[in-house]
Motif scaffolding. Sequence first.
Motif, PDB file in Angstrom:
ATOM      1  N   ALA A  53       0.866  -1.176   0.000  1.00 50.16           N
ATOM      2  CA  ALA A  53       0.000   0.000   0.000  1.00 50.16           C
ATOM      3  C   ALA A  53       0.904   1.227   0.000  1.00 50.16           C
ATOM      4  CB  ALA A  53      -0.921  -0.003   1.212  1.00 50.16           C
ATOM      5  N   SER A  54       0.313   2.397  -0.106  1.00 52.05           N
ATOM      6  CA  SER A  54       1.122   3.620  -0.134  1.00 52.05           C
ATOM      7  C   SER A  54       1.669   3.985   1.234  1.00 52.05           C
ATOM      8  CB  SER A  54       0.293   4.784  -0.679  1.00 52.05           C
ATOM      9  OG  SER A  54      -0.824   5.019   0.152  1.00 52.05           O
ATOM     10  N   GLY A  55       1.069   3.453   2.289  1.00 54.57           N
ATOM     11  CA  GLY A  55       1.493   3.770   3.652  1.00 54.57           C
ATOM     12  C   GLY A  55       0.469   3.275   4.657  1.00 54.57           C
ATOM     13  N   GLU A  56       0.291   4.023   5.726  1.00 50.41           N
ATOM     14  CA  GLU A  56      -0.653   3.640   6.770  1.00 50.41           C
ATOM     15  C   GLU A  56      -2.099   3.717   6.267  1.00 50.41           C
ATOM     16  OE1 GLU A  56       0.739   5.131  10.996  1.00 50.41           O
ATOM     17  OE2 GLU A  56       1.191   6.669   9.507  1.00 50.41           O
ATOM     18  N   ALA A  57      -2.986   3.061   7.019  1.00 48.72           N
ATOM     19  CA  ALA A  57      -4.411   3.087   6.695  1.00 48.72           C
ATOM     20  C   ALA A  57      -4.943   4.519   6.729  1.00 48.72           C
ATOM     21  CB  ALA A  57      -5.187   2.226   7.695  1.00 48.72           C
ATOM     22  N   PRO A  58      -5.700   4.923   5.715  1.00 54.24           N
ATOM     23  CA  PRO A  58      -6.262   6.282   5.706  1.00 54.24           C
ATOM     24  C   PRO A  58      -7.216   6.522   6.868  1.00 54.24           C
ATOM     25  CG  PRO A  58      -6.414   5.278   3.527  1.00 54.24           C
ATOM     26  CD  PRO A  58      -6.008   4.189   4.487  1.00 54.24           C
ATOM     27  N   ARG A  59      -7.324   7.765   7.257  1.00 55.19           N
ATOM     28  CA  ARG A  59      -8.260   8.155   8.301  1.00 55.19           C
ATOM     29  C   ARG A  59      -9.677   8.150   7.730  1.00 55.19           C
ATOM     30  NH1 ARG A  59      -7.530  10.540  13.178  1.00 55.19           N
ATOM     31  NH2 ARG A  59      -9.309  11.648  14.084  1.00 55.19           N
ATOM     32  N   GLY A  60     -10.639   7.750   8.555  1.00 57.94           N
ATOM     33  CA  GLY A  60     -12.022   7.696   8.129  1.00 57.94           C
ATOM     34  C   GLY A  60     -12.406   6.320   7.629  1.00 57.94           C
ATOM     35  N   LEU A  61     -13.727   6.108   7.480  1.00 58.58           N
ATOM     36  CA  LEU A  61     -14.228   4.790   7.082  1.00 58.58           C
ATOM     37  C   LEU A  61     -14.877   4.796   5.703  1.00 58.58           C
ATOM     38  CD1 LEU A  61     -15.850   3.625  10.455  1.00 58.58           C
ATOM     39  CD2 LEU A  61     -13.495   3.294   9.649  1.00 58.58           C
ATOM     40  N   ASP A  62     -14.865   5.937   5.032  1.00 55.50           N
ATOM     41  CA  ASP A  62     -15.525   6.026   3.736  1.00 55.50           C
ATOM     42  C   ASP A  62     -14.643   5.589   2.578  1.00 55.50           C
ATOM     43  OD1 ASP A  62     -17.824   6.993   4.926  1.00 55.50           O
ATOM     44  OD2 ASP A  62     -17.210   9.089   4.741  1.00 55.50           O
ATOM     45  N   TYR A  63     -13.361   5.448   2.826  1.00 55.59           N
ATOM     46  CA  TYR A  63     -12.400   5.088   1.774  1.00 55.59           C
ATOM     47  C   TYR A  63     -11.480   4.016   2.327  1.00 55.59           C
ATOM     48  CZ  TYR A  63      -8.349   5.687  -1.365  1.00 55.59           C
ATOM     49  OH  TYR A  63      -7.316   5.490  -2.241  1.00 55.59           O
ATOM     50  N   THR A  64     -11.425   2.868   1.632  1.00 60.34           N
ATOM     51  CA  THR A  64     -10.666   1.730   2.153  1.00 60.34           C
ATOM     52  C   THR A  64      -9.242   1.650   1.624  1.00 60.34           C
ATOM     53  OG1 THR A  64     -11.483   0.244   0.426  1.00 60.34           O
ATOM     54  CG2 THR A  64     -12.787   0.388   2.461  1.00 60.34           C
ATOM     55  N   GLY A  65      -8.786   2.665   0.895  1.00 60.02           N
ATOM     56  CA  GLY A  65      -7.401   2.686   0.435  1.00 60.02           C
ATOM     57  C   GLY A  65      -7.267   2.343  -1.038  1.00 60.02           C
ATOM     58  N   ASP A  66      -6.057   2.553  -1.534  1.00 62.37           N
ATOM     59  CA  ASP A  66      -5.752   2.383  -2.953  1.00 62.37           C
ATOM     60  C   ASP A  66      -5.207   0.976  -3.211  1.00 62.37           C
ATOM     61  OD1 ASP A  66      -5.006   2.617  -5.587  1.00 62.37           O
ATOM     62  OD2 ASP A  66      -3.730   4.368  -5.303  1.00 62.37           O
ATOM     63  N   ALA A  67      -5.853   0.265  -4.140  1.00 61.46           N
ATOM     64  CA  ALA A  67      -5.439  -1.103  -4.456  1.00 61.46           C
ATOM     65  C   ALA A  67      -4.356  -1.168  -5.518  1.00 61.46           C
ATOM     66  CB  ALA A  67      -6.647  -1.913  -4.925  1.00 61.46           C
TER      67      ALA A  67
END
Length: 444
Positions: free
Chosen positions: A369-383
């Motif tokens: 992944a690009s780094g740590e888990a993003p803040r918030g629950l609306d976006y699960t990160g970049d695949a």
Amino acid sequence: MSLPFPSPNIREIRDAIRAGTRTVEQTVGQAFDAAQRLQPALRAFIHLPASPIVNRASSEAPLAGVPVGVKDLIDTADMPTAYGSPAYEGRRPDKDAWIVARLRAAGATILGKTVTTEFAWRHPGATTNPWNHDHTPGGSSSGSAAAVAAGIVPLALGTQTFGSVIRPAAYCGVVGVKPSYGTIARTGVLPLSGSLDHLGIFTTNVADAVHVLGIVAGTDADDPHTTHVSRQGHGHGDAARRPPRIGVLREQIGGPIDEAQQQVLDQLAERLRADGAEIVDADLPVELVDAAQHASILLAVEAALTHGELVDRSPALVSAPMTALVAQGRTLPATGYANAKALQVLMARRFDRWLTEAATLDALLVAPASGEAPRGLDYTGDAAFCTPWTFLGVPAITLPVGFGPGGLPLGVQLVGASQRDAALLSLAAWVEERAGWSTAVASR
């Protein structure tokens, strides 16, 4: 937050049950209590039974007493499977998915159904990251990654079409394995894209993953995509016999990564080099850069075929991301889809030849992944850091190695040649011993 005391791993459970120092009921009961206690904040499960449905198999069964979380995309005859969608709320499958039946036959107890994004696409569920509830656990196998990371279960099932096992495993600080395409029969698992869908697993360590894959790898006549071969399971790879040769990409195929993510990759590479590994700078064949673009075409067209009828029939029950994906798939020309399918085969062969013959590498060491888990629950990160390897159908595993500046886990991803899963897992076990995860956790 402070994580609960980790649950026993699979080996510890097996040894204790066979020695008679622990019962199946005690182990499953402990997991069930943990699931209920953590559910209000973690929300890893979409369904837990009123009381544990304990599998009272022989104590000699290879997974006796092991509680398992099953992604809500995978059929279970005794629990609802709703695919993370209100359109299927309360749906009760007629029988277990092939992999669930396989686990039960091996003695495992299905503890409950874990949260998935709707249809394993981009509309998130309610699960939070166990290290910080203000951050996503990743997706689409959100609940499975979180349940293992929180110490509820030592094993959970996930699926990956782009990055839905590797990324949440990295975000939550657990081991995630996406085997070679077709390694595990997918009968009874809702498809998103048949050309890309993989079944995968989450565990707390590589040895447990090897043990489980040796049980669940296999074929089923009702799954036309299965391509199981004898190299899966417990076989030893080259890393068990000689120092490994590992490639480090000069540029990550998914794009730029955070400084902290780059640092953990660099530090691990140096540790491996100090212990005898040959670390090689590598550049992928140029045509592989387009892998994600071709994967997107396959996904959109095949998702439209699978979910288009539901979108037409009950549009109010389907999320905007899935509706948009279906609409996209319906606009793509047949020639574009056929070209993507043909390129998938050609590029997979090209990658395998490059990795094993031209570059002569045992594996690539890349970012999950690009780094740590993003803040918030609306976006699960970049695949994007996982999609090319899924498109190629090659095995991948992520290992936790440290923490970022926000106090969230960071992992690394190892990628191997198709159908050489045993060799990759052997190498992963060697890397795991040098990754420093337990030291990083203890120093928090």
